[in-house]
Design an enzyme around this catalytic site. Sequence first.
Site, mmCIF file in Angstrom:
data_model
loop_
_atom_site.group_PDB
_atom_site.id
_atom_site.type_symbol
_atom_site.label_atom_id
_atom_site.label_comp_id
_atom_site.label_asym_id
_atom_site.label_seq_id
_atom_site.Cartn_x
_atom_site.Cartn_y
_atom_site.Cartn_z
ATOM 1 C CG HIS A 59 62.391 -46.556 -67.513
ATOM 2 N ND1 HIS A 59 61.615 -45.478 -67.904
ATOM 3 C CD2 HIS A 59 62.946 -46.189 -66.330
ATOM 4 C CE1 HIS A 59 61.715 -44.523 -67.000
ATOM 5 N NE2 HIS A 59 62.512 -44.933 -66.029
ATOM 6 C CD GLU A 60 64.667 -48.268 -63.732
ATOM 7 O OE1 GLU A 60 65.689 -47.682 -63.309
ATOM 8 O OE2 GLU A 60 63.518 -47.769 -63.666
ATOM 9 C CG HIS A 63 67.515 -44.382 -65.373
ATOM 10 N ND1 HIS A 63 67.314 -43.041 -65.626
ATOM 11 C CD2 HIS A 63 66.298 -44.891 -65.041
ATOM 12 C CE1 HIS A 63 66.027 -42.752 -65.466
ATOM 13 N NE2 HIS A 63 65.398 -43.860 -65.116
ATOM 14 C CG ASP A 162 63.157 -41.688 -63.921
ATOM 15 O OD1 ASP A 162 63.909 -42.225 -63.089
ATOM 16 O OD2 ASP A 162 62.655 -42.302 -64.873
#
Length: 367
Positions: A59-60, A63, A162
């Site tokens: 997930h990170e 980003h 987020d």
Amino acid sequence: MKFSWKIGSIFGIQIYVHFTFFILLGWIAIVHYSERGRIEDAVLGVLFTLALFFIIVLHELGHAGAARLFKIHTKDITLLPIGGLARLEKIPEDPIQELIVAIAGPAVNLILALVFYILIVISGVPFDISQLDLIRGNLLAQFFWTNLILAGFNLIPAFPMDGGRILRGLLGIRMDFLHATRIAATVGQTIALVFGFIGLFSNPFLILIALFVWFGASQETNMAQVKFTLSKTSINQLMLREFHVLSPYDSLAKAVEMTLSTQQHDFPVVDNERLVGMLYRSDLLMGLMQRGQEALVSEVMTRDFPTVEASDKAEEVFSKIQSLSYSVIPVTQQGILVGLLTKENIAEFLMFHTAIAERKGKSFIQR
């Protein structure tokens, strides 16, 4: 982030885990054990949560990958009870870019959820999409639901999730960064109060989430205020103009004398008006121990050090100086030393600016 431990790195990005993550593991173990009173369930619950490390990191990394499209480096990733936190080198200035970077994380979870759903269909495992079961359900189904929950939770419009950054990005299309942050932070803190109130009567874990959201929103507001203030300031307005210098041919004894007779601990080393080095206090101490006070400054000075231009924007330098171990940075103008910049300079400027701004605000209200 404080109270975090490094557990590895991926693509050059350092991965840390916050101590509160272990609180989450304990809570997971208790919940699973309370269902049937079996230690095996608690162990499986903890192992499943540990498996989520990889999903959270992905997930990170979503980003980080989106930020890299805009040439923004990711310093590190910290795993928290509410997910993860990718610390970017800087916040995208364009609200559209911030939207893309913020959405990239939940998008990874939605893609993973789709992958797990396809695997469920291919494997022929009985699966009722209307029934949510994260404890006793099929492992593929558990990962499917987990990714959907992570995506949905992170889309809550509250910092540091987020959704808070997505909200700020949307607001930033119509207003400046500072006002967009203040509105998004207020929304986030309102949600934190709701979480905290519900947590008092149901799940105590919600109180922990509320605290993260509340302080996360406060931190974002403070950083936005700093960014707004420094965006209108140049290094020329912050730097120290009165300072002492050393020659590369001076002895360490002279450096000690200057340190004791002034309040300066780090000295630029100048030769024929040209900056050739920096003698930091650590250099001086190490030189005295290894070479003695008769040694020359040129023998122990630091030759590879950062510099900034007097015309540089303070906002750009601030994000860089935070990660540097150097206490003093020389300021040059066309190659000539004109000042020194310290973190204390910036902190004092912001402190005085805040006091002046508060005074103006009070005067405006009194009118």
